[in-house]
Design a protein around this motif. Structure first.
Motif, PDB file in Angstrom:
ATOM      1  N   ARG A 203      90.554 114.197  87.617  1.00  0.00           N
ATOM      2  CA  ARG A 203      90.299 113.075  87.299  1.00  0.00           C
ATOM      3  C   ARG A 203      89.043 112.491  87.151  1.00  0.00           C
ATOM      4  O   ARG A 203      88.724 111.762  86.185  1.00  0.00           O
ATOM      5  CB  ARG A 203      91.554 111.966  88.006  1.00  0.00           C
TER       6      ARG A 203
ATOM      7  N   LEU B 177      87.343 111.234  83.591  1.00  0.00           N
ATOM      8  CA  LEU B 177      86.406 109.857  83.537  1.00  0.00           C
ATOM      9  C   LEU B 177      85.210 109.881  83.241  1.00  0.00           C
ATOM     10  O   LEU B 177      84.365 109.109  82.483  1.00  0.00           O
ATOM     11  CB  LEU B 177      86.871 109.035  84.738  1.00  0.00           C
TER      12      LEU B 177
ATOM     13  N   THR C 268      81.368 105.616  92.907  1.00  0.00           N
ATOM     14  CA  THR C 268      81.673 104.442  91.956  1.00  0.00           C
ATOM     15  C   THR C 268      80.699 104.340  91.043  1.00  0.00           C
ATOM     16  O   THR C 268      80.573 103.386  90.425  1.00  0.00           O
ATOM     17  CB  THR C 268      82.533 103.320  92.592  1.00  0.00           C
TER      18      THR C 268
ATOM     19  N   THR D 219      81.797 105.958  83.860  1.00  0.00           N
ATOM     20  CA  THR D 219      83.124 106.482  83.356  1.00  0.00           C
ATOM     21  C   THR D 219      83.198 105.935  81.659  1.00  0.00           C
ATOM     22  O   THR D 219      82.914 104.601  81.413  1.00  0.00           O
ATOM     23  CB  THR D 219      84.378 105.988  84.041  1.00  0.00           C
TER      24      THR D 219
ATOM     25  N   LEU E 158      96.064 107.398  90.272  1.00  0.00           N
ATOM     26  CA  LEU E 158      94.655 107.709  90.154  1.00  0.00           C
ATOM     27  C   LEU E 158      94.302 108.662  91.207  1.00  0.00           C
ATOM     28  O   LEU E 158      93.523 109.711  90.801  1.00  0.00           O
ATOM     29  CB  LEU E 158      93.959 106.283  90.098  1.00  0.00           C
TER      30      LEU E 158
ATOM     31  N   PRO F 146      89.915 101.712  90.014  1.00  0.00           N
ATOM     32  CA  PRO F 146      89.044 102.152  88.967  1.00  0.00           C
ATOM     33  C   PRO F 146      88.068 101.021  88.494  1.00  0.00           C
ATOM     34  O   PRO F 146      88.536  99.966  88.257  1.00  0.00           O
ATOM     35  CB  PRO F 146      90.163 102.417  87.740  1.00  0.00           C
TER      36      PRO F 146
END
Ligand code: SGN
Ligand code: CA
Length: 544
Positions: free
Chosen positions: A84, A88, A107, A111, A129, A135
């Motif tokens: 994932r 992203l 983070t 993305t 997720l 997200p």
């Protein structure tokens, strides 16, 4: 007075018409919508567009029939959260930092949904997720915490905090998706919608309507179910993902704890009875009653058969049990996909919407005697992929280039007319959509890290070309494997030391070294991640 009213009302009417026209003017919304459908652990062997021996998936197949089926789509690191993160960020695991399911997702990574959102797309995510953090770049999300549950699951939501939703997870995620499309979509913006199923992830709890159907079925066995791993190295021999020894009686095969005790079945994993109990504990009385009506019979039957079963019989039984529940979970995914496709069609969103169906990776359905994924061997390296976009992709087309999950970000950005950041490492698939014939990727790079951990698949990196696969298991062992993909489709024989392949081996070594440089991977990074993993082990967060 009357004379005055007329022009005013005409003005009002033309204003209404203007706005009505604006909202429905198909030319206005030139940028495509994107519906990204991903399930968890869905093997291509279990999609009838690829192979119809196990299950019929008429709705998922519609995407291939109305668009393009990819026969050689593959991942860069065959495990959930890392896949994932690659999707992203458009970057390999060693650069985005999410090398396994335990490392936190950083983070500060950029993305593609963040970029789409900043460029006027409305964005939403529903389902699994698995990052441990929320997200970024989504106007709306409702996600499962961690792996999520099949029955009466909890959700983390952007607007309402944590909620428990009654029902079956796949149906709930579908309803959330449809509800957003119907009620929250902004007609004036193109949208990116991530519709992400938990199913068919372990431990395979189907919906009532599907376990009733699938527990009556018998499925054909794969040719390599009884593999003894001769001809391969220590990694294939020392993994812990066999149906015979690592699939659990309780959680996976749904044998009740009291029956395990009665038969003297040893737990092969500490979670076995605990997982069985926790799955059952989530069900309400009606769900449990219905579940027991089907699974008690299976239990009774097994209790009477077990004393006379050989090891071979046990493996065959476990395979059938596995397929019944695994494929039963897929049946509701297929239904959900059908509902979303129907909605798009009924609302004239069909023509300029890119619809993708894929999985976070492939999965073993008894091949090599295994379940789970992780290895670069084909069943887990390859992943299902089909994409429709009627405006651009010719219906019913097939493609056999080695596209990767690494390529989604740049593909979607190009489709939206946005320049991708230069540090993304994939390739846009748009030329393939348009039917351009040039070679897309000569060789794919692969790197798996999560070891030592559940299923015990050793760290390895690899280069995969259409003809060969060169693999280096570099941690715990130092072993190379080479497979001739054309002659040995099931990857049963490592020919690394076969003199007939000396030249091929040498060339692939060079190409692999060049790929490592191209993608900025290195021995230093391999070592750094091994050291960092030891810190996580000390914190006791690694699951074994
Ligand atoms: C759980 C599963 C494993 C699986 C990992 C990772 N065990 O631990 O079989 O490999 O997740 O899966 S379970 O009994 O708890 O289901 S992943 O898809 O999230 O990578
Ligand atoms: Ca997965």
């Amino acid at each position: 007075m009357k004379k005055l009213i007329l022009p005013v009302s005409l003005l009002a009417l033309s204003a209404v018409l203007f706005f009505a026209f604006k909202a429905h003017n198909p030319k206005k919304n030139k940028r495509p919508n994107i519906v990204f459908i991903m399930s968890d652990d869905h093997a291509y062997q279990a999609i009838s567009a690829y192979d119809n021996r196990l299950i019929q998936t008429p709705n998922i197949d519609r995407i291939a029939n109305e668009g393009m089926l990819f026969n050689n789509a593959c991942v860069t690191n065959s495990i959930c959260a890392p896949s994932r993160a690659v999707i992203l960020t458009g970057k390999h695991s060693h650069l985005n930092g999410k090398i396994d399911n335990y490392f936190p997702f950083d983070t500060t990574n950029v993305t593609f949904p963040q970029i789409l959102q900043a460029n006027g797309y409305q964005t939403a995510m529903f389902g699994k997720l698995h990052f441990g953090n929320n997200p970024k770049g989504f106007d709306e999300f409702k996600i499962l915490p961690d792996q999520g549950h099949y029955y009466n699951p909890d959700f983390i939501t952007k607007k309402e905090g944590k909620t428990k939703v009654a029902g079956y997870v796949t149906d709930i995620i579908t309803d959330m998706t449809l509800n957003w499309l119907k009620n929250e979509r902004d007609d004036d913006k193109p949208f990116f919608l991530a519709y992400l199923h938990k199913a068919p992830h372990r431990e395979w709890l189907p919906a009532e309507r599907h376990y009733k159907e699938f527990t009556k079925k018998t499925f054909p066995e794969p040719a390599t179910l009884f593999d003894n791993y001769e001809g391969r190295g220590r990694a294939a021999k020392e993994q812990e993902m066999t149906l015979m020894h690592h699939m659990t009686w309780g959680g996976d095969s749904k044998i009740k704890p009291e029956n395990m005790d009665k038969l003297g079945l040893k737990e092969n994993h500490w979670t076995d009875k605990a997982l069985f109990k926790s799955n059952m504990a989530r069900m309400d009385d009606a769900q449990l009653k219905s579940w027991n009506a089907t699974y008690d019979k299976i239990n009774d039957d097994f209790v009477s058969q077990y004393p006379n079963m050989s090891e071979k019989d046990q493996l065959k039984w476990r395979y059938q049990r596995y397929m019944q529940d695994y494929l039963g979970c897929i049946a509701s995914v297929d239904e959900g996909v059908g509902k979303v496709l129907d909605f798009l069609k009924a609302n004239n969103l069909d023509e300029n919407t890119i619809v993708v169906y894929t999985s976070d990776q492939g999965f073993y359905l008894g091949e090599h005697g295994w379940f789970d994924k992780r290895f670069v061997y084909d069943e887990s390296f390859k992943t299902p992929l089909m994409i429709k976009w009627p405006k651009v992709i010719k219906a019913g087309s097939k493609n056999s280039q080695m596209v990767q999950n690494l390529d989604f970000a740049q593909t979607f950005l190009e489709a939206a007319g946005i320049k991708a950041p230069s540090d993304m490492q994939g390739e846009s698939m748009i030329p393939i959509f348009k039917g351009k014939g040039q070679k897309f990727r000569d060789a794919a790079y692969y790197h798996y890290y999560e070891y030592p951990s559940i299923h015990m698949v050793k760290r390895h990196y690899a280069i995969v070309t259409e003809e060969y696969k060169l693999v280096h298991f570099y941690h715990d062992v130092d072993e190379w494997e080479l497979y001739d993909r054309r002659k040995d489709k099931n990857e049963m024989k490592n020919v690394y030391n076969d003199p007939a392949y000396a030249k091929v081996r040498e060339e692939l070594h060079k190409k692999l070294a060049a790929l490592r440089i191209k993608y900025k991977d290195s021995e230093e990074l391999d070592k750094m991640y091994i050291e960092k993993y030891k810190e996580l082990e000390k914190k006791k967060v690694i699951f074994r």
